[in-house]
Design a protein around this motif. Sequence first.
Motif, PDB file in Angstrom:
ATOM      1  N   GLN A  37      69.024  38.883  16.785  1.00  0.00           N
ATOM      2  CA  GLN A  37      69.548  39.846  17.762  1.00  0.00           C
ATOM      3  C   GLN A  37      70.999  39.517  18.109  1.00  0.00           C
ATOM      4  OE1 GLN A  37      66.676  39.743  21.012  1.00  0.00           O
ATOM      5  NE2 GLN A  37      66.544  41.974  20.886  1.00  0.00           N
ATOM      6  N   ALA A  38      71.288  38.238  18.289  1.00  0.00           N
ATOM      7  CA  ALA A  38      72.649  37.816  18.618  1.00  0.00           C
ATOM      8  C   ALA A  38      73.614  38.218  17.508  1.00  0.00           C
ATOM      9  CB  ALA A  38      72.704  36.312  18.854  1.00  0.00           C
ATOM     10  N   GLU A  39      73.186  38.031  16.260  1.00  0.00           N
ATOM     11  CA  GLU A  39      74.023  38.415  15.119  1.00  0.00           C
ATOM     12  C   GLU A  39      74.208  39.929  15.058  1.00  0.00           C
ATOM     13  OE1 GLU A  39      72.197  36.592  11.703  1.00  0.00           O
ATOM     14  OE2 GLU A  39      72.558  34.566  12.483  1.00  0.00           O
ATOM     15  N   ALA A  40      73.150  40.673  15.367  1.00  0.00           N
ATOM     16  CA  ALA A  40      73.251  42.138  15.383  1.00  0.00           C
ATOM     17  C   ALA A  40      74.196  42.608  16.477  1.00  0.00           C
ATOM     18  CB  ALA A  40      71.867  42.758  15.572  1.00  0.00           C
ATOM     19  N   PHE A  41      74.115  41.993  17.657  1.00  0.00           N
ATOM     20  CA  PHE A  41      75.037  42.341  18.753  1.00  0.00           C
ATOM     21  C   PHE A  41      76.481  42.059  18.341  1.00  0.00           C
ATOM     22  CE2 PHE A  41      71.540  41.450  22.103  1.00  0.00           C
ATOM     23  CZ  PHE A  41      71.126  42.775  22.069  1.00  0.00           C
ATOM     24  N   SER A  42      76.666  40.890  17.733  1.00  0.00           N
ATOM     25  CA  SER A  42      78.013  40.499  17.304  1.00  0.00           C
ATOM     26  C   SER A  42      78.573  41.493  16.286  1.00  0.00           C
ATOM     27  CB  SER A  42      77.972  39.095  16.699  1.00  0.00           C
ATOM     28  OG  SER A  42      79.240  38.731  16.235  1.00  0.00           O
ATOM     29  N   ALA A  43      77.750  41.881  15.325  1.00  0.00           N
ATOM     30  CA  ALA A  43      78.188  42.855  14.315  1.00  0.00           C
ATOM     31  C   ALA A  43      78.504  44.202  14.966  1.00  0.00           C
ATOM     32  CB  ALA A  43      77.114  43.014  13.243  1.00  0.00           C
TER      33      ALA A  43
END
Length: 108
Positions: A37-43
Amino acid sequence: MPGAKLVPAGGLDMASIPFDTLQFVKTLEAAGVPAPQAEAFSAAVRDSHAFVDVAIKRDIDDSRKEMETRFEKMAARFEEMELRLTIKLGTIVVVALGAFTALSKFHF
């Protein structure tokens, strides 16, 4: 619009502004957000920068310099026009005085 990219007048887009995606992910993970989720938010945040049209300091400085240059050119043109008008007015005064003098000599 897929693939569309807004670019501000200064030629830089938001993607040019540094965004540390790794630090963003680490901050979210430290707050308890799962890694995917953190990576998706960052992207998502990184991708959203491509569509944001925000003036940055460089854009403002470039606009200020352009306005100053235009003002200097306008001031130079006004000075040139003032000189031409002064010459024309001087010519009119000289011709009028000459005509008045000539007419006054014929009158007497």
